[in-house]
Design an enzyme around this catalytic site. Structure first.
Site, PDB file in Angstrom:
ATOM      1  N   ARG A 230       0.847  -1.185   0.000  1.00  0.00           N
ATOM      2  CA  ARG A 230       0.000   0.000   0.000  1.00  0.00           C
ATOM      3  C   ARG A 230       0.889   1.244   0.000  1.00  0.00           C
ATOM      4  O   ARG A 230       1.933   1.274   0.660  1.00  0.00           O
ATOM      5  CB  ARG A 230      -0.925   0.021   1.216  1.00  0.00           C
ATOM      6  CG  ARG A 230      -2.149  -0.877   1.100  1.00  0.00           C
ATOM      7  CD  ARG A 230      -3.090  -0.356   0.016  1.00  0.00           C
ATOM      8  NE  ARG A 230      -4.318  -1.139  -0.100  1.00  0.00           N
ATOM      9  CZ  ARG A 230      -4.477  -2.151  -0.934  1.00  0.00           C
ATOM     10  NH1 ARG A 230      -3.463  -2.543  -1.690  1.00  0.00           N
ATOM     11  NH2 ARG A 230      -5.637  -2.791  -1.013  1.00  0.00           N
ATOM     12  N   GLU A 258      -2.907   8.263  -4.400  1.00  0.00           N
ATOM     13  CA  GLU A 258      -3.149   7.358  -5.516  1.00  0.00           C
ATOM     14  C   GLU A 258      -4.515   7.662  -6.125  1.00  0.00           C
ATOM     15  O   GLU A 258      -5.513   7.664  -5.403  1.00  0.00           O
ATOM     16  CB  GLU A 258      -3.105   5.916  -5.017  1.00  0.00           C
ATOM     17  CG  GLU A 258      -3.131   4.884  -6.115  1.00  0.00           C
ATOM     18  CD  GLU A 258      -2.964   3.463  -5.598  1.00  0.00           C
ATOM     19  OE1 GLU A 258      -3.912   2.676  -5.753  1.00  0.00           O
ATOM     20  OE2 GLU A 258      -1.892   3.168  -5.026  1.00  0.00           O
ATOM     21  N   HIS A 277      -1.256   0.414  -9.950  1.00  0.00           N
ATOM     22  CA  HIS A 277      -1.954  -0.493  -9.025  1.00  0.00           C
ATOM     23  C   HIS A 277      -2.664  -1.616  -9.786  1.00  0.00           C
ATOM     24  O   HIS A 277      -3.873  -1.830  -9.657  1.00  0.00           O
ATOM     25  CB  HIS A 277      -2.962   0.291  -8.170  1.00  0.00           C
ATOM     26  CG  HIS A 277      -3.300  -0.417  -6.887  1.00  0.00           C
ATOM     27  ND1 HIS A 277      -3.761   0.245  -5.766  1.00  0.00           N
ATOM     28  CD2 HIS A 277      -3.266  -1.733  -6.542  1.00  0.00           C
ATOM     29  CE1 HIS A 277      -3.991  -0.616  -4.787  1.00  0.00           C
ATOM     30  NE2 HIS A 277      -3.695  -1.828  -5.247  1.00  0.00           N
TER      31      HIS A 277
END
Length: 310
Positions: A230, A258, A277
């Site tokens: 993360r 993000e 991602h």
């Protein structure tokens, strides 16, 4: 067996999902359109497979009968925060382990691409340039894996043919099949020994900005930081400081914030490779997620305890 009044929302991406237990009412939602049924009757919610937490959380305040949420991601930090303060007890479950092999594969890809300078060669290809250079190999390098759950273990298996010296760090010290797992308290003394540091840990209060300026500063010159866990595990400003001058390399599938805003310094910093991602997203993901949803609903219908409870 449960009554037909118990309603389940499933992601519309799983419209072909079959073999679900009888006695439940099913509706499918894509996270963008109008609600497919009254949210107030929903007791089991499988959020749509989107990265926008605002879409996922939009119906939560209206789900007054909600009993269980099955996330389709391994990380649940944002969803857990959205559920804080929900009326009644809501059981949150993760997709722990489902994404491990695909994400481990991307972690290995990022390691190899960064070390062998693939991004630079791709840029040269587009410019019509041919510049050979000697780049470091992954073979025989020392690799520190921070987070030794399903993802960390899957990555370690992929590293076996490369003969890497692997060091493992997790929340608690223990023994694994391949060797000792050190506690996170040992991280400051271990991080400086690694050529490659891979972050495979979820985001929790204990891991938020675990890699701050002090820990990043202990990494050896020229080391590669790979983050497939993360983004919030790393202090972004401190990482920018380290990569701007070229002291560290970074390969990131997750960032904080993000997505990265246009013009963010990480986008143009030397030695930084970024993917959006996508670690888990391969065709093999869908049947594994479908199997998890099916098994969880069977347990829910039978009144049994769910698995992967957060």
């Amino acid at each position: 067996m449960v009554s037909s009044a118990q309603q389940v929302w499933l992601p519309r991406q799983f419209g072909s999902l079959d073999g679900l237990p009888a006695g439940l009412g099913y509706a499918r939602w894509d996270g963008r359109s109008g609600f497919p049924s009254d949210p107030g009757g929903v007791e089991f919610y499988v959020p749509p497979l989107v990265q926008d937490i605002r879409a996922i959380s939009r119906p939560l305040a209206l789900m007054t009968r909600l009993r269980a949420v099955q996330a389709l991601s391994s990380g649940t930090d944002e969803l857990r925060a959205e559920l804080t303060g929900s009326a009644g007890r809501v059981t949150l479950c993760s997709a722990r382990g489902v994404h491990a092999r695909s994400t481990a594969e991307l972690a290995l890809t990022l390691m190899l691409a960064s070390l062998r300078g693939i991004p630079g060669f791709v840029r040269d290809q587009g410019r019509g340039m041919w510049r050979a250079e000697v780049r470091p190999s992954l073979c025989g390098r020392s690799v520190l894996i921070v987070g030794h759950g399903a993802l960390g273990r899957a990555l370690e298996e992929l590293l076996v043919p490369f003969g890497c010296a692997v060091t493992r760090v997790a929340r608690h010290e223990r023994e694994s099949v391949r060797g000792p797992v050190f506690s996170v308290e040992r991280l400051p003394s271990l991080v400086g020994e690694a050529d490659v540091v891979v972050l495979a840990t979820p985001l929790t209060p204990a891991t938020r900005r675990l890699f701050d300026a002090a820990v990043l500063g202990r990494m050896k010159d020229g080391a590669l930081l790979v983050n497939v866990g993360r983004g919030g595990v790393v202090d972004t400003a401190a990482l920018v400081d380290e990569v701007r001058g070229g002291r560290l390399l970074a390969a990131l599938d997750v960032t904080d914030p993000e997505p990265l805003p246009a013009g963010h310094p990480l986008r143009t910093a030397p030695g930084v490779l970024i993917t959006p991602h996508v670690g888990a997203f391969t065709p093999s993901l869908w049947p594994r997620l479908e199997d998890l949803i099916r098994r969880q609903l069977e347990r829910f219908a039978a009144g049994e305890e769910l698995v992967n409870i957060v």
